[in-house]
Design an enzyme around this catalytic site. Structure first.
Site: not given
Ligand code: JCK
Length: 248
Positions: A90, A117, A159, A174
């Site tokens: 994160p 964690e 991709r 894109d």
């Protein structure tokens, strides 16, 4: 491209056997190796976590199994090469199309999705002494672990590899891809039938006039970006302005 993934949930990566990534593996464009971290534990309970030094909630992933697992990944990989270690977290740098493009240029990626964690910091610091390390986050929300982030990153990277997207598909337009539509979101798309439940396809798309169609798509993309991502509009406007400046 070779991809290694070390995880306590190898089954979480089963989606890498299907669709675009699965086809790329079957064609030999991707060589994916999954490793169960518990294979490098040494106790009868196959322990991978322990309480955090300094206190605090949850558990932290122990350094010994990770260190041994990464040693094994390096030993099994191409002779004389090291992978780029990608650590979903994160607190990582944003995983963007730009970072996907950067990673698509590497020949070997090793992913270290953690649980609990996170991983004892010394694992990342020690790895960084022998390979490039990228700590990346797939978005501003909190997951329970890094495996789903690996699925996102691998698909976004795969991709972009030459030959993975068929001729019928392209990442040229894109969102966020370089080029005229850079930083703009996609506009609406339509296919047959021309009329469906009383709704018709915009006439311009049936006109066959490529210039008008391209202009309409840019207008739609701009409107959609203004509505959903006004932060990107300023970046796009600045880019368009710079382009005019350069061509002036
Ligand atoms: N990419 C990505 C991610 C992740 C992600 C990726 C990898 C792992 C490994 C474990 N978790 C769970 C977790 C949850 C909260 C925290 C913060 N805590 C505050 C006090 C001490 C830590 C740390 C870990 C992960 C979450 N979440 N969101 C993303 N975009």
């Amino acid at each position: 491209m070779r991809i290694d993934v070390v995880t306590i949930f190898p089954e979480y990566l089963d989606p890498l056997n299907v669709s675009l990534v699965g086809k790329a593996r079957a064609r030999g464009q991707l060589d994916v190796h999954l490793h169960d971290l518990r294979g490098w534990t040494t106790d009868i309970h196959r322990t991978v976590d322990d309480t955090p030094y300094g206190g605090g909630p949850g558990m932290v992933m122990k350094p010994e199994p990770w260190g041994a697992a990464l040693d094994a990944v390096l030993a099994q990989g191409p002779e004389g090469e090291v992978p780029t270690l990608v650590v979903p977290t994160p607190s990582g740098r944003p995983f963007t199309q730009e970072l996907a493009q950067e990673l698509a240029g590497r020949s070997w990626l090793a992913f270290a999705p953690a649980r609990y964690e996170g991983i004892d910091r010394r694992v990342i610091d020690e790895a960084a002494t022998r390979m490039p390390v990228v700590e990346a986050s797939i978005g501003d929300y909190v997951l329970a672990g890094g495996e789903v982030a690996v699925l996102v990153m691998v698909e976004a990277i795969a991709r972009l590899l030459p030959g993975v997207l068929g001729n019928a598909e392209s990442h040229r337009d894109d969102s966020f891809a370089p080029g005229a539509m850079a930083d703009l979101l996609e506009g609406p798309v339509y296919t047959k039938p021309a009329e469906w439940r009383g709704r018709e396809v915009p006439e311009v798309l049936l006109s066959g006039h490529h210039g008008k169609i391209a202009r309409w798509r840019r207008e739609q993309a701009f409107a959609r970006t203004l509505a959903n991502r006004p932060d990107l509009v300023s970046r796009w406007q600045l880019g368009a302005f710079d382009k005019k400046e350069r061509e002036a």
